[in-house]
Design an enzyme around this catalytic site. Structure first.
Site, short mmCIF file in Angstrom:
data_model
loop_
_atom_site.label_atom_id
_atom_site.label_comp_id
_atom_site.label_asym_id
_atom_site.label_seq_id
_atom_site.Cartn_x
_atom_site.Cartn_y
_atom_site.Cartn_z
N THR A 1 0.85 -1.18 0.00
CA THR A 1 0.00 0.00 0.00
C THR A 1 0.89 1.24 0.00
O THR A 1 2.10 1.16 0.17
CB THR A 1 -0.90 0.06 1.25
OG1 THR A 1 -0.08 0.19 2.41
CG2 THR A 1 -1.74 -1.19 1.38
N VAL B 1 7.57 -2.32 6.88
CA VAL B 1 7.54 -0.85 6.83
C VAL B 1 8.17 -0.37 5.51
O VAL B 1 9.29 -0.76 5.18
CB VAL B 1 8.30 -0.25 8.02
CG1 VAL B 1 8.33 1.27 7.93
CG2 VAL B 1 7.64 -0.68 9.33
N LYS B 2 7.43 0.46 4.80
CA LYS B 2 7.95 1.02 3.55
C LYS B 2 8.62 2.37 3.83
O LYS B 2 8.00 3.28 4.37
CB LYS B 2 6.82 1.23 2.53
CG LYS B 2 6.36 -0.04 1.85
CD LYS B 2 5.23 0.24 0.87
CE LYS B 2 5.73 0.87 -0.41
NZ LYS B 2 4.65 1.00 -1.41
N CYS B 3 9.89 2.45 3.42
CA CYS B 3 10.65 3.69 3.55
C CYS B 3 11.16 4.10 2.17
O CYS B 3 11.52 3.24 1.36
CB CYS B 3 11.85 3.51 4.49
SG CYS B 3 11.42 3.17 6.20
N LEU C 1 3.24 -1.28 4.73
CA LEU C 1 2.58 -0.04 5.11
C LEU C 1 3.64 1.06 5.10
O LEU C 1 4.72 0.90 5.65
CB LEU C 1 1.96 -0.16 6.50
CG LEU C 1 0.94 -1.30 6.68
CD1 LEU C 1 0.43 -1.33 8.12
CD2 LEU C 1 -0.23 -1.16 5.71
#
Length: 221
Positions: free
Chosen positions: A27, A82-84, A56
């Site tokens: 997402t 976790v998307k960075c 996310l």
């Protein structure tokens, strides 16, 4: 090759998950905004439905903010990744989160150099955006080929997650190259399911069966 669905649409997620086709979800803020509603409730529901990794994305652009958001996002479930962003601040956050056993998907990758750095920072996934490269006159699939070659040379543990997929042939080419994951919008997955000869064949089978039943009224499968 794993197939992730790139969406925050709960109906699509449930439908394809029930088919056994969804290995994970990606997402981003744009997808969340598109669906509307309370993003917290949407994220909770996605994590509940899907057993595989759910990416996310953080909204902060500084490392401290990414760390705070990343730790908070991880609380939604043990399958949260976790998307960075692939920036200096994002790579610092990736390194720290990874050291805390919080997996990271480094997103917005557009070059092999960037991909190498994401792998060095300990990312679980790196997401090259092939469709956006194509839009800018570059060969997005060539980036995947080069990344696969480099990652195999050094046995990097980071998985190549092909993003910005625009059509089914992107999926086919990614599979032939050996990408670890493709993430695609629901409409592209829907196109993968369909072929006109499948529809024609099914129609003919059913017509032949109806003909047989008329000739033999008591016929059953």
């Amino acid at each position: 090759m794993k197939i992730f669905l790139d969406t925050a649409n709960l109906s699509a997620i449930k439908m394809y998950n029930d088919m056994g086709l969804v290995d994970g979800i990606t997402t981003n803020p744009s997808l969340m905004a598109k669906e509307g509603g309370d993003p917290k409730k949407v994220m909770e529901e996605i994590v509940r439905i899907v057993k595989g990794d759910v990416s996310l994305e953080v909204l902060s652009v500084d490392t401290d903010g990414m760390l705070e958001e990343g730790r908070r996002l991880r609380k939604y479930g043990n399958n949260v990744v976790v998307k960075c962003p692939l920036t200096p601040e994002g790579l610092k956050a990736c390194k720290i989160l990874t050291s805390e056993n919080i997996p990271v998907n480094v997103t917005l990758c557009f070059s092999v150099n960037q991909a190498i750095l994401a792998a060095k920072a300990g990312a679980k996934y790196v997401s090259p955006f092939i469709g956006r490269l194509d839009d800018n006159g570059q060969d997005g699939m060539n980036l995947i080929r080069e990344m696969r070659e480099v990652f195999d040379n050094y046995n990097f543990g980071t998985q190549i997650l092909v993003a910005s997929v625009r059509h089914p042939m992107h999926v086919v080419e990614s599979a032939k190259i050996g990408a670890d994951v493709v993430t695609l919008p629901p409409d592209v997955l829907g196109k993968m399911l369909k072929h006109p000869l499948t529809d024609v064949g099914l129609k003919n089978f059913l017509a032949d069966w109806e003909k047989l039943k008329k000739e033999n009224p008591n016929t059953k499968i």
